[in-house]
Design a protein around this motif. Structure first.
Motif, short mmCIF file in Angstrom:
data_model
loop_
_atom_site.label_atom_id
_atom_site.label_comp_id
_atom_site.label_asym_id
_atom_site.label_seq_id
_atom_site.Cartn_x
_atom_site.Cartn_y
_atom_site.Cartn_z
N SER A 1 0.92 -0.99 -0.08
CA SER A 1 -0.04 0.00 0.02
C SER A 1 0.82 1.34 -0.15
O SER A 1 0.54 2.32 -0.73
CB SER A 1 -0.84 -0.06 1.32
N THR B 1 -4.47 2.91 0.21
CA THR B 1 -4.97 2.65 1.59
C THR B 1 -4.61 1.04 1.71
O THR B 1 -4.73 0.43 0.76
CB THR B 1 -6.25 2.95 2.11
N ASP C 1 -11.30 0.45 6.72
CA ASP C 1 -11.27 1.77 6.07
C ASP C 1 -12.30 2.87 6.71
O ASP C 1 -11.92 3.94 6.95
CB ASP C 1 -11.14 2.17 4.57
#
Length: 387
Positions: free
Chosen positions: A44, A50, A357
């Motif tokens: 990432s 992300t 997330d």
């Protein structure tokens, strides 16, 4: 008599060499599929995405594998299975090399799509071929050996990828997978006999298998257990790093993998219903304990070992359930089972990524706790219904 005494061991040796080669093939495709798990953070960082987005690389591969599993036998039904497996490993090698040089995330995802095609085909064809490359009495052990490739991928493949990522960068982990895939392409050509299809799978065969209630129950169990597992396991690195540091991630994954191999053989020796009860119960308890006990290195280690023991037998146990539910159609039942299995990997990685997330990585363990508990309820209801 002399000829028989000399030739039979050679035949047996070749048969078991074929089984070992197919186990190594399964090991390689599972390693390729799961490699981002141990490399999620550096991947990432390099691709400027992300961790949840990086985890979608498992989702993409799982979706493509889920589609490829039932479709490839329809498209390749008349081809020799040795040729098919060799071609799928060449495709995996190409995909791994593309992933290794990918400058942006979109190209990396394209490589993962190609991997998904290879993975779906290899999973399906190796499962159905185990009984054809060894004597009839050895079909069971050969199948277990081939499935051990899944557990060994957890022991060696994923931790090795994490170690390589720490030492020389995550891209070299994919280069290694590509080189192994090319070597196995040669080995498959040497050790596998000619394996013409016994009978091409038709759409009608798949529909017929899906009409069996116990097949449908098995698919529900696969969906619940595998989705729950990968919702959390995909993000195990960012989940553990705050408490253990990046240097120990490979070691912790190795401990999980060793336990997974043990679980593969321990639960594989049980009846499918009992094995899946142990698996679902172990996952649920471990997931519930992780936010409380997984905040230290010792606690994380203990929980990962229990988690590995529990989940390790999932592939063998679900395949055993499918074969018991449809004994006259092993390739058709395997096709739908592998499809749902890989689709569940995709769904788990996607769902876990959304939660990670939006809410935070530490909350992803609630997903396997809920879904594994639901699997226990399905098993209980099915047992009562069958008496």
């Amino acid at each position: 008599m002399t000829t028989i005494c000399v030739d039979q061991p050679a035949t047996d040796a070749r048969a078991w060499a074929a089984s070992v080669t197919m186990a190594a093939t399964v090991f390689t495709v599972v390693t390729a599929e799961m490699l981002p798990v141990g490399l999620l953070t550096p991947l990432s960082d390099t691709l400027h995405i992300t961790e949840g987005t990086a985890g979608l690389s498992l989702t993409v591969t799982g979706i493509v594998s889920a589609v490829a599993s039932p479709v490839l036998p329809l498209l390749l039904g008349k081809l020799d299975r040795r040729t098919v497996l060799s071609g799928l490993m060449v495709l995996l090698a190409v995909a791994a090399f593309v992933a290794a040089i990918a400058p942006v995330y979109s190209i990396f995802i394209a490589a993962r799509v190609l991997m998904g095609i290879s993975i779906g085909g290899v999973w399906l064809f190796t499962v159905s071929l185990a009984r054809r490359v060894v004597p009839e009495h050895a079909a069971g052990p050969a199948t277990s050996l081939i499935f051990s490739g899944i557990g060994i991928a957890s022991v060696l493949g994923i931790p090795a990828g994490a170690y390589v990522g720490e030492l020389v960068g995550w891209r070299w982990a994919f280069v290694g997978v590509g080189l192994i895939a090319l070597g196995l392409t040669v080995a498959l050509g040497i050790f596998l006999p000619n394996l013409p299809p016994e009978r091409a799978i038709r759409l009608a065969d798949v529909r017929e298998v899906l009409q069996l209630k116990q097949v449908r129950v098995g698919l529900v169990l696969v969906a619940l257990i595998v989705t729950g597992h990968f919702a959390a396991y995909t993000y195990i690195r960012p989940l553990l790093e705050p408490h253990t540091g990046p240097a120990l991630i490979g070691t912790l994954l190795l401990a999980y993998g060793v336990a997974g191999v043990a679980g593969n053989f321990l639960t594989g020796a049980l009846r499918p219903a009992r094995a899946l009860t142990v698996i679902a119960g172990g996952i649920a308890l471990t997931a519930l304990a992780m936010p409380v006990l997984g905040t230290t290195l010792a606690g994380s280690l203990v929980l990962l070992v229990i988690w590995g023991l529990a989940y390790g037998g999932t592939s063998v146990s679900t395949q055993a359930w499918g074969h018991a539910a449809a004994p006259s159609a092993p390739e058709s039942s395997s096709a739908v089972l592998v499809g749902v299995y890989n689709g569940s990997i995709a769904l788990g990685a996607f769902t876990g990524g959304q939660v990670a997330d939006r809410v935070g990585t530490t909350t992803v363990t609630w997903l396997p706790a809920i879904l594994a508990t639901a699997a226990l309820l399905v098993l209980l209801a099915n047992r009562r219904e069958r008496g």
